[in-house]
Write an enzyme that holds these catalytic residues in place. Structure first.
Site, PDB file in Angstrom:
ATOM      1  N   ASP A  51       0.865  -1.133  -0.158  1.00  0.00           N
ATOM      2  CA  ASP A  51      -0.031   0.191  -0.218  1.00  0.00           C
ATOM      3  C   ASP A  51       0.892   1.421  -0.051  1.00  0.00           C
ATOM      4  OD1 ASP A  51      -2.247  -1.345   0.026  1.00  0.00           O
ATOM      5  OD2 ASP A  51      -2.896  -1.012   2.078  1.00  0.00           O
ATOM      6  N   LYS A  73      -3.787   3.367  -2.716  1.00  0.00           N
ATOM      7  CA  LYS A  73      -4.961   3.770  -2.952  1.00  0.00           C
ATOM      8  C   LYS A  73      -5.108   5.019  -2.125  1.00  0.00           C
ATOM      9  CE  LYS A  73      -8.667   1.040  -3.466  1.00  0.00           C
ATOM     10  NZ  LYS A  73      -8.645   0.978  -4.945  1.00  0.00           N
ATOM     11  N   MET A 188     -10.118   8.018   8.383  1.00  0.00           N
ATOM     12  CA  MET A 188     -10.228   8.538   7.118  1.00  0.00           C
ATOM     13  C   MET A 188     -11.622   9.459   7.186  1.00  0.00           C
ATOM     14  SD  MET A 188      -9.760   5.146   4.806  1.00  0.00           S
ATOM     15  CE  MET A 188     -10.617   3.939   6.205  1.00  0.00           C
TER      16      MET A 188
END
Length: 269
Positions: A51, A73, A188
């Site tokens: 990642d 991502k 997030m």
């Protein structure tokens, strides 16, 4: 480098077999915050699919000949599609590779590890889960915030601030969440923090509730912004990735802020 991995040879670690995939948590950032089993996998893998949030220092611990495949991502930026990442894991395993899927934090904590593991099951690919230290635990700890303390709370809620479309999760019962636990840890959530704050306030969460946003947790770039729930809408320019902690436990930073000197700290409100 090989000498470092040889030091683990005496341990009874399972081998990363050809044709299999290990879904491994890389922790929140600092390379020291990985398990010995994760470190063991770094030395065994033929290919590492990693990642964006995996520390370059951690990646540097793998042998030079190990293939590295970026599968990061990041919100608002061009990113590989999840379906393509999953298919690549399957293809690499079917090619006989020993595949290390290295994911920031913990693979099963808002890391889509469950989706990837399910696809591997359907494809008949052997796999192993190696848990990692979630940023939802490490971030507050590096900010001097215990997410549970017997003087303030006996429950904590973890939630994500956006769903698969990038919007505020529509499936979250915000009215129930608002008063279900004294402490809420949000992943997030920076982009939608004003909207989330309004939902929590409307459901009766105290306006004076402490809020801390911890950016780049457990790294030398860590920074912390503190405010209240009522003033959450005024926060701008919060660096991401960030963990948001809501609740009275932020008060313990006054005495437990042990990462002083390495963190840049800011206080608002």
């Amino acid at each position: 480098m090989q000498g470092h991995f040889a030091a683990l040879d005496h341990a009874d670690f399972p081998p990363l077999e050809p044709g299999s995939v290990w879904l491994v948590g890389a922790g929140p950032g600092g390379p020291g915050l990985v398990s010995l089993l994760a470190y063991h996998a770094l030395g065994q893998a033929d290919v590492i699919v990693h990642d964006a949030l995996v520390s370059p220092d951690l990646m540097a611990m793998a042998p030079e000949h190990t293939q590295r495949v970026f599968a990061g991502k990041r919100g608002g930026k061009p990113s590989p599609k999840q379906a393509d990442i999953t298919l690549q894991l399957i293809d690499l395993a079917r090619a006989g590779k020993r595949v290390l899927r290295l994911k920031g934090g913990d693979p099963f904590m808002f890391g889509r590890g469950g989706e990837e593991a399910g696809a591997l099951v359907r494809a008949g690919v052997p796999f192993r889960i190696v848990p990692g230290i979630s940023s939802g635990l490490a971030g507050p700890a590096y900010a001097g915030i215990p997410i549970t303390h017997r003087d303030t709370n006996h429950a904590v809620i973890f939630l994500t601030g956006h769903d698969e479309t990038g919007a505020v999760p529509h499936s979250v019962d915000w009215a129930a969440i608002a008063n279900a636990a004294p402490v809420i840890v949000m992943f997030m959530a920076v982009k939608h923090l004003p909207s989330i704050a309004q939902k929590l306030l409307a459901a009766g969460r105290p306006a004076t509730d402490r809020l801390a946003a911890i950016s780049h947790a457990a790294t030398p770039q860590q920074s912390i912004i503190e405010t209240t729930l009522a003033q959450a809408h005024t926060l701008t320019g919060v660096p991401t990735p960030a963990i948001v902690v809501l609740g009275p436990v932020s008060a313990y930073r006054q005495s437990l802020d042990w990462y002083v000197g390495e963190a840049r700290r800011h206080v608002f409100g």
